[in-house]
Scaffold this active site. Structure first.
Site, short mmCIF file in Angstrom:
data_model
loop_
_atom_site.label_atom_id
_atom_site.label_comp_id
_atom_site.label_asym_id
_atom_site.label_seq_id
_atom_site.Cartn_x
_atom_site.Cartn_y
_atom_site.Cartn_z
CE LYS A 63 -9.60 8.34 -5.68
NZ LYS A 63 -11.03 8.63 -5.57
CE1 TYR A 110 -12.44 3.52 -5.33
CE2 TYR A 110 -12.92 1.36 -4.41
CZ TYR A 110 -12.04 2.40 -4.63
OH TYR A 110 -10.76 2.32 -4.15
CG ASP A 147 -4.93 -2.87 -9.71
OD1 ASP A 147 -4.75 -4.10 -9.85
OD2 ASP A 147 -5.31 -2.35 -8.64
P1 13P Z 1 -6.21 0.52 -6.04
O1 13P Z 1 -6.92 1.62 -6.79
O2 13P Z 1 -4.75 0.77 -5.96
O3 13P Z 1 -6.55 -0.82 -6.60
O4 13P Z 1 -6.71 0.56 -4.54
C1 13P Z 1 -8.05 0.35 -4.29
C2 13P Z 1 -8.42 0.37 -2.85
O5 13P Z 1 -9.61 0.29 -2.58
C3 13P Z 1 -7.41 0.48 -1.81
O6 13P Z 1 -7.94 0.45 -0.52
MG MG Z 2 -5.93 -2.67 -6.79
MG MG Z 3 -3.43 0.84 -7.52
#
Ligand code: 13P
Ligand code: MG
Ligand code: MG
Ligand code: 13P
Length: 373
Positions: free
Chosen positions: A232, A229, A11
């Protein structure tokens, strides 16, 4: 002839929060990989997105963990970040690129990697699954069903070529160790580990009788790498199908009932994994979700991806059969949201360690008073 399928994803920015990448990002990736194809480094490629993650599916003859292939993916994601995401001020530009010092392998640097090298069979169907808003352990349940559950995979019962079972390589994501366990003999041990998807995730699967590789998954956990964090992990999975492996239909069947996976909003919630068409619905919008999975089907021929039209893959969840599953997923998603921030809708404390919640709890520390006896 030996062929390697490498799927490397990241990402590196998105439009409208964590919704989907900008078209220019995908265009840039295609341009880079076209050059690599013309130079002979890779034999074929396909660029996809699922939610806000961009994936590069590449075939070549360089084997797994090859520094040129990993370098190509790293450079592609870096350049997209610098040349497209940052100038357009896209959300989370360069989000998954956790290090600046590339030293030959993208593992442990943020992008997710799944690679499978194998001797091409007479006909070699593969499926690449890609998920958004979840973690590698999300594959635990479907992989168990595909390769170890005779109530899912008819071939385990009625096809002699599958009868000897499969070996699960399971990774302890915290300790960085792997263990190989064989189904069906050790299925209870396998399930003992797979039941903790935040810690144990299937990294590879082999056919027991000849150790032929059957599946490979990405196992990178961003928060464990970064210590904070950063979104994900949004894992990928390659599965070989038919003739000695589960049939395509057996590989897809576990997704009919959406199971709960960790991720979704702020990476902090359990939500149903919804199977969607990558052509029609590969975007996330309800509470940044629900978590979703796409399935791309190809044949591998002479080291190249063969799809339904050139390299364009079969969109395996684009079948009205899956409308029922999507409907069910939304019912589960809306139900889970009625619980707000109460577990198990919100993740358990250990999984919240890298989020912003500890800051809130920290602030309250001094206000706690001892209970009078
Ligand atoms: P991603 O991991 O897809 O970037 O999503 C992060 C997030 O905090 C979604 O609410
Ligand atoms: Mg993202
Ligand atoms: Mg993502
Ligand atoms: P076909 O006889 O159509 O090849 O199908 C066999 C099979 O594997 C179905 O899952």
């Amino acid at each position: 002839m030996r062929t390697t399928v490498s799927v490397i994803k990241a990402d590196v920015g998105s439009v409208a929060g964590h919704h989907r990448p900008h078209a220019k990002m995908l265009e840039y990736a295609r341009k880079k990989l076209t050059e690599a194809e013309e130079s002979g480094l890779i034999k074929s490629f396909y660029v996809y997105h699922v939610g806000d993650d961009i994936g590069l599916v590449m075939t070549h003859d360089k084997g797994e963990n090859n520094s040129e292939i990993h370098g190509l993916a790293w450079e592609t994601f870096k350049e997209i970040t610098e040349k497209v995401s940052k100038p357009l001020k896209l959300y989370g530009a360069g989000q998954d690129l956790l290090s600046d010092a590339f030293s030959g392998n993208v593992r442990g640097m943020g992008p997710g990697v799944a690679e499978l090298e194998f001797e091409e069979r007479k006909s070699d169907p593969i499926i690449v699954f890609a998920a958004d808003k979840t973690e590698p352990g999300a594959w635990n349940l479907p992989l168990y069903r595909m390769f170890a559950d005779p109530f899912n995979t008819a071939g385990l019962v009625i096809d002699p070529t599958l009868h000897d079972g499969f070996i699960f390589e399971i990774m302890d994501l915290v300790e960085g160790k792997t263990v190989k366990l064989k189904a069906p003999e050790e299925s209870y041990d396998i399930l003992g580990l797979l039941g903790t998807p935040g810690r144990y995730a299937v990294s590879r699967i082999y056919r027991a009788k000849d150790m032929e590789p059957a599946a490979a998954a990405s196992t990178d956990r961003l928060s464990l790498i970064a210590g904070r964090y950063v979104g994900k992990d949004d894992p990928v999975l390659i599965v070989r199908c038919q003739s000695g492996f589960p049939a395509v239909g057996e590989v897809l069947a576990p997704f009919a009932v959406p199971h709960l996976v960790a991720g979704w909003m702020r990476g902090s919630h359990n939500g149903p994994l919804m199977p969607v068409s990558f052509r029609k619905a590969s975007v996330v919008s309800f509470f940044d979700g629900p978590p979703r999975v796409i399935a791309m089907g190809w044949q591998i021929a002479d080291g190249r991806l063969v799809g339904v039209d050139g390299v364009e893959p079969a969109d395996l969840f684009d079948d009205p059969a899956w409308d029922y599953s999507r409907d069910l997923a939304m019912k589960i998603a809306v139900y889970m949201r009625t619980m707000g921030e109460i577990m198990p809708a919100r993740l358990e404390p250990a999984e919240m360690e890298y989020t912003t919640l500890p800051k809130i709890l920290d602030k309250l520390k001094e206000r706690f008073q001892a209970v009078q006896k």
